[in-house]
Write a protein that holds these residues in place. Structure first.
Motif, PDB file in Angstrom:
ATOM      1  N   ARG A   5       0.835  -1.206   0.000  1.00 46.92           N
ATOM      2  CA  ARG A   5       0.000   0.000   0.000  1.00 46.92           C
ATOM      3  C   ARG A   5       0.870   1.257   0.000  1.00 46.92           C
ATOM      4  O   ARG A   5       0.579   2.226  -0.704  1.00 46.92           O
ATOM      5  CB  ARG A   5      -0.938  -0.018   1.223  1.00 46.92           C
ATOM      6  N   HIS A  65       2.417   1.691  -3.409  1.00 48.35           N
ATOM      7  CA  HIS A  65       1.344   2.139  -4.315  1.00 48.35           C
ATOM      8  C   HIS A  65       1.073   3.629  -4.137  1.00 48.35           C
ATOM      9  O   HIS A  65       0.959   4.376  -5.111  1.00 48.35           O
ATOM     10  CB  HIS A  65       0.072   1.322  -4.048  1.00 48.35           C
ATOM     11  N   ASN A 113       1.782   6.927  -6.777  1.00 45.35           N
ATOM     12  CA  ASN A 113       0.718   7.831  -7.203  1.00 45.35           C
ATOM     13  C   ASN A 113       0.867   9.251  -6.672  1.00 45.35           C
ATOM     14  O   ASN A 113       0.138  10.146  -7.096  1.00 45.35           O
ATOM     15  CB  ASN A 113      -0.640   7.261  -6.784  1.00 45.35           C
TER      16      ASN A 113
END
Length: 177
Positions: free
Chosen positions: A112, A115, A119
């Motif tokens: 997570r 990720h 982004n």
């Protein structure tokens, strides 16, 4: 008059003070302009009007508190701030140059985090691009946009000696930035 209306009226009556440092009981205080908050900056990057890197330095704790545009609170997930943000947002070369160990985290939490970092820069650069395309763009905002678009923030901080490798010779999440 409700407490909220009273608070708004008090702010409006003192709006001319917004952003100005004043002394109150011997301590500096600032009435924040609407849409602004403070952030504790650790690093100052200096660029020229064309977005070219000039230098960087680590800020002392006494210099760290900075007034920045901050329209919304961010509690979790990816949400870029308009101009000043953490390295994972402004550095397009973050994952290329920082080794992520995430010691003590579960595999799900590690995935997570990676990720979110992947982004973060696109979220930041998209917001800055929209600002640069608006009627509210300034030459300084445009210079920041040109600079971060080069994706060299971490490399520049390394070259200037602001970010140093840890004991393993790596720039990693084990070292506090």
């Amino acid at each position: 008059m409700s407490w909220a209306a009273s608070l708004c009226a008090l702010y409006d009556a003192n709006a001319w003070r917004a952003g100005n440092v004043e002394n109150w009981n011997g301590k500096p205080v600032v009435l924040m302009p609407l849409g602004y908050d403070t952030m504790k900056a650790q690093i100052e990057v200096i660029i020229d009007g064309d977005g070219n890197f000039i230098s960087a330095r680590t800020l002392d704790k006494s210099e760290a508190e900075t007034i920045v545009p901050y329209p919304d609170r961010r509690t979790s997930g990816v949400k870029a701030l308009p101009l000043c943000d953490s390295l994972s947002y402004i550095a397009g070369d973050f994952l290329e140059r920082i080794t992520m160990f995430l010691d003590g985290e579960t595999e799900k939490k590690k995935a997570r985090t990676i990720h979110d970092i992947k982004n973060s820069f696109p979220s930041y650069i998209n917001g800055l691009s929209e600002w640069c395309s608006s009627d509210f763009v300034t030459t300084k905002v445009m210079a920041v946009y040109k600079y971060v678009l080069r994706k060299s923030v971490i490399a520049d901080l390394q070259k200037s000696g602001v970010l140093l490798p840890d004991d393993d010779g790596l720039l990693s999440d084990r070292k506090k930035f």
